[in-house]
Design a protein around this motif. Structure first.
Motif, PDB file in Angstrom:
ATOM      1  N   THR A  97       0.850  -1.186   0.000  1.00 34.27           N
ATOM      2  CA  THR A  97       0.000   0.000   0.000  1.00 34.27           C
ATOM      3  C   THR A  97       0.886   1.237   0.000  1.00 34.27           C
ATOM      4  N   PRO A  98       0.482   2.268  -0.724  1.00 32.21           N
ATOM      5  CA  PRO A  98       1.270   3.499  -0.705  1.00 32.21           C
ATOM      6  C   PRO A  98       1.085   4.293   0.593  1.00 32.21           C
ATOM      7  N   LEU A  99       0.147   3.900   1.451  1.00 32.70           N
ATOM      8  CA  LEU A  99      -0.132   4.644   2.676  1.00 32.70           C
ATOM      9  C   LEU A  99       0.670   4.184   3.882  1.00 32.70           C
ATOM     10  N   ALA A 100       1.523   3.170   3.710  1.00 37.57           N
ATOM     11  CA  ALA A 100       2.339   2.689   4.834  1.00 37.57           C
ATOM     12  C   ALA A 100       3.728   2.300   4.338  1.00 37.57           C
ATOM     13  N   ARG A 101       4.663   2.370   5.250  1.00 35.59           N
ATOM     14  CA  ARG A 101       6.037   1.988   4.924  1.00 35.59           C
ATOM     15  C   ARG A 101       6.142   0.494   4.649  1.00 35.59           C
ATOM     16  N   LEU A 102       5.314  -0.298   5.357  1.00 38.93           N
ATOM     17  CA  LEU A 102       5.414  -1.747   5.291  1.00 38.93           C
ATOM     18  C   LEU A 102       4.067  -2.370   5.676  1.00 38.93           C
ATOM     19  N   ALA A 103       3.770  -3.534   5.127  1.00 39.33           N
ATOM     20  CA  ALA A 103       2.584  -4.302   5.522  1.00 39.33           C
ATOM     21  C   ALA A 103       3.065  -5.690   5.941  1.00 39.33           C
ATOM     22  N   VAL A 104       2.662  -6.112   7.147  1.00 42.62           N
ATOM     23  CA  VAL A 104       3.134  -7.371   7.716  1.00 42.62           C
ATOM     24  C   VAL A 104       1.937  -8.280   8.011  1.00 42.62           C
ATOM     25  N   MET A 105       2.006  -9.519   7.547  1.00 49.64           N
ATOM     26  CA  MET A 105       0.979 -10.517   7.865  1.00 49.64           C
ATOM     27  C   MET A 105       1.300 -11.100   9.233  1.00 49.64           C
ATOM     28  N   LYS A 106       0.277 -11.176  10.102  1.00 52.36           N
ATOM     29  CA  LYS A 106       0.495 -11.655  11.465  1.00 52.36           C
ATOM     30  C   LYS A 106      -0.592 -12.620  11.882  1.00 52.36           C
ATOM     31  N   GLU A 107      -0.198 -13.517  12.776  1.00 53.32           N
ATOM     32  CA  GLU A 107      -1.142 -14.402  13.452  1.00 53.32           C
ATOM     33  C   GLU A 107      -0.906 -14.201  14.938  1.00 53.32           C
ATOM     34  N   LEU A 108      -1.974 -14.168  15.718  1.00 51.37           N
ATOM     35  CA  LEU A 108      -1.829 -13.976  17.157  1.00 51.37           C
ATOM     36  C   LEU A 108      -1.798 -15.333  17.842  1.00 51.37           C
ATOM     37  N   LEU A 133      -9.338 -13.182   7.528  1.00 57.39           N
ATOM     38  CA  LEU A 133      -8.537 -12.515   8.549  1.00 57.39           C
ATOM     39  C   LEU A 133      -9.529 -11.844   9.486  1.00 57.39           C
ATOM     40  N   ARG A 134      -9.288 -11.967  10.808  1.00 52.41           N
ATOM     41  CA  ARG A 134     -10.224 -11.447  11.808  1.00 52.41           C
ATOM     42  C   ARG A 134      -9.463 -10.862  12.981  1.00 52.41           C
ATOM     43  N   PRO A 135     -10.086  -9.897  13.672  1.00 58.70           N
ATOM     44  CA  PRO A 135      -9.460  -9.388  14.895  1.00 58.70           C
ATOM     45  C   PRO A 135      -9.255 -10.523  15.899  1.00 58.70           C
ATOM     46  N   GLY A 136      -8.117 -10.534  16.536  1.00 58.61           N
ATOM     47  CA  GLY A 136      -7.817 -11.550  17.533  1.00 58.61           C
ATOM     48  C   GLY A 136      -7.299 -12.853  16.964  1.00 58.61           C
ATOM     49  N   ALA A 137      -7.174 -12.952  15.650  1.00 58.63           N
ATOM     50  CA  ALA A 137      -6.697 -14.195  15.033  1.00 58.63           C
ATOM     51  C   ALA A 137      -5.565 -13.887  14.050  1.00 58.63           C
ATOM     52  N   ARG A 138      -5.938 -13.522  12.831  1.00 63.13           N
ATOM     53  CA  ARG A 138      -4.952 -13.139  11.809  1.00 63.13           C
ATOM     54  C   ARG A 138      -5.291 -11.757  11.300  1.00 63.13           C
ATOM     55  N   GLN A 139      -4.243 -11.026  10.937  1.00 58.72           N
ATOM     56  CA  GLN A 139      -4.436  -9.686  10.402  1.00 58.72           C
ATOM     57  C   GLN A 139      -3.241  -9.286   9.562  1.00 58.72           C
ATOM     58  N   ASN A 175     -16.415   2.636  11.122  1.00 57.01           N
ATOM     59  CA  ASN A 175     -16.463   3.225  12.461  1.00 57.01           C
ATOM     60  C   ASN A 175     -16.304   2.120  13.497  1.00 57.01           C
ATOM     61  N   ARG A 176     -15.735   2.437  14.618  1.00 58.88           N
ATOM     62  CA  ARG A 176     -15.589   1.448  15.695  1.00 58.88           C
ATOM     63  C   ARG A 176     -16.929   0.936  16.190  1.00 58.88           C
ATOM     64  N   GLY A 177     -17.974   1.742  16.139  1.00 66.21           N
ATOM     65  CA  GLY A 177     -19.279   1.345  16.656  1.00 66.21           C
ATOM     66  C   GLY A 177     -20.114   0.506  15.707  1.00 66.21           C
ATOM     67  N   GLN A 178     -19.648   0.305  14.470  1.00 64.66           N
ATOM     68  CA  GLN A 178     -20.442  -0.474  13.524  1.00 64.66           C
ATOM     69  C   GLN A 178     -20.533  -1.920  13.977  1.00 64.66           C
ATOM     70  N   PRO A 179     -21.715  -2.541  13.778  1.00 61.25           N
ATOM     71  CA  PRO A 179     -21.862  -3.944  14.172  1.00 61.25           C
ATOM     72  C   PRO A 179     -20.970  -4.854  13.333  1.00 61.25           C
ATOM     73  N   GLU A 180     -20.617  -5.974  13.929  1.00 65.10           N
ATOM     74  CA  GLU A 180     -19.815  -6.970  13.217  1.00 65.10           C
ATOM     75  C   GLU A 180     -20.604  -7.552  12.060  1.00 65.10           C
ATOM     76  N   HIS A 181     -19.925  -7.835  10.975  1.00 64.93           N
ATOM     77  CA  HIS A 181     -20.524  -8.528   9.846  1.00 64.93           C
ATOM     78  C   HIS A 181     -20.305 -10.023  10.022  1.00 64.93           C
ATOM     79  N   ALA A 182     -21.115 -10.825   9.379  1.00 66.54           N
ATOM     80  CA  ALA A 182     -20.987 -12.281   9.507  1.00 66.54           C
ATOM     81  C   ALA A 182     -19.613 -12.742   9.051  1.00 66.54           C
ATOM     82  N   ASP A 183     -19.017 -12.050   8.055  1.00 63.36           N
ATOM     83  CA  ASP A 183     -17.715 -12.505   7.573  1.00 63.36           C
ATOM     84  C   ASP A 183     -16.553 -11.899   8.351  1.00 63.36           C
ATOM     85  N   HIS A 184     -16.844 -11.135   9.418  1.00 67.32           N
ATOM     86  CA  HIS A 184     -15.788 -10.623  10.275  1.00 67.32           C
ATOM     87  C   HIS A 184     -15.467 -11.601  11.386  1.00 67.32           C
ATOM     88  N   SER A 185     -16.348 -12.536  11.644  1.00 70.08           N
ATOM     89  CA  SER A 185     -16.123 -13.395  12.802  1.00 70.08           C
ATOM     90  C   SER A 185     -15.817 -14.806  12.383  1.00 70.08           C
TER      91      SER A 185
END
Length: 185
Positions: A97-108, A133-139, A175-185
């Motif tokens: 992405t041109p908006l960041a110096r680097l993009a790193v794939m991570k697993e928690l 990819l989901r919060p708390g798992a992979r990102q 937005n942080r307050g938006q409800p989770e989508h089915a494909d987010h979990s």
């Protein structure tokens, strides 16, 4: 379909009720129609994001998203689902992405009781499957943002696959307050 449902609901609410409780069926129908329009995006969350927003060869990128704001210089997680419609495994080998110096794939990793991010060289997407990819798992973590990011913005991202090649799309910043989508979990 929604109009029929609203009409049936309006009739059901209007029939047999004292006139003082409801102003009129028309008022009820108008109120229900306004509510349905306002709630429409949330009603369809279970079916939203089924189609890839970007596709090349057998790989489709479904609903690339992130959440919340970040300042320039910070790290910022992004998420997506990847569909492999082919029979052969493909690998996500880089993210740009041109908006960041680097993009790193991570697993928690939580195996030790302490959450520890582990950097990944690649993500395998088996044939005829979907990897999310989901919060708390992979990102994917954008490191060293070159500008601030706010909800409502989009982030241009290119996902690089070993077989399918480069797939470019826009990551939606929610937005942080938006409800989770089915494909987010």
């Amino acid at each position: 379909m929604i109009a029929n449902w609203l009409a049936r609901l309006g009739r059901a609410l209007g029939e047999g009720m004292p006139r003082g409780l409801l102003l009129s069926r028309g008022t009820v129908l108008r109120a229900l129609a306004i509510a349905a329009v306002g709630l429409g995006p949330f009603i369809y969350l279970g079916t939203l994001h089924r189609e890839p927003v970007a596709k090349r060869a057998d790989i489709g990128v479904v609903h690339p998203w992130s959440r919340g704001a970040a300042r320039a210089g910070e790290q910022y997680p992004i998420y997506a689902s990847f569909e492999n419609g082919g029979r052969v495994l493909d690998r996500l080998i880089a993210v740009e992405t041109p908006l960041a110096r680097l993009a790193v794939m991570k697993e928690l990793d939580r195996s030790s009781g302490v959450v520890r991010p582990i950097e990944l060289d690649e993500l395998a997407i088996p044939g005829n499957s979907r990897l999310s990819l989901r919060p708390g798992a992979r990102q994917i973590t954008l490191v060293g943002l070159k500008q601030a990011i706010e909800p409502g913005a989009t982030i241009p991202v290119t996902f690089v696959f070993s077989r399918a090649g480069r797939v470019t799309t826009q990551v939606q910043v929610e937005n942080r307050g938006q409800p989770e989508h089915a494909d987010h979990s």
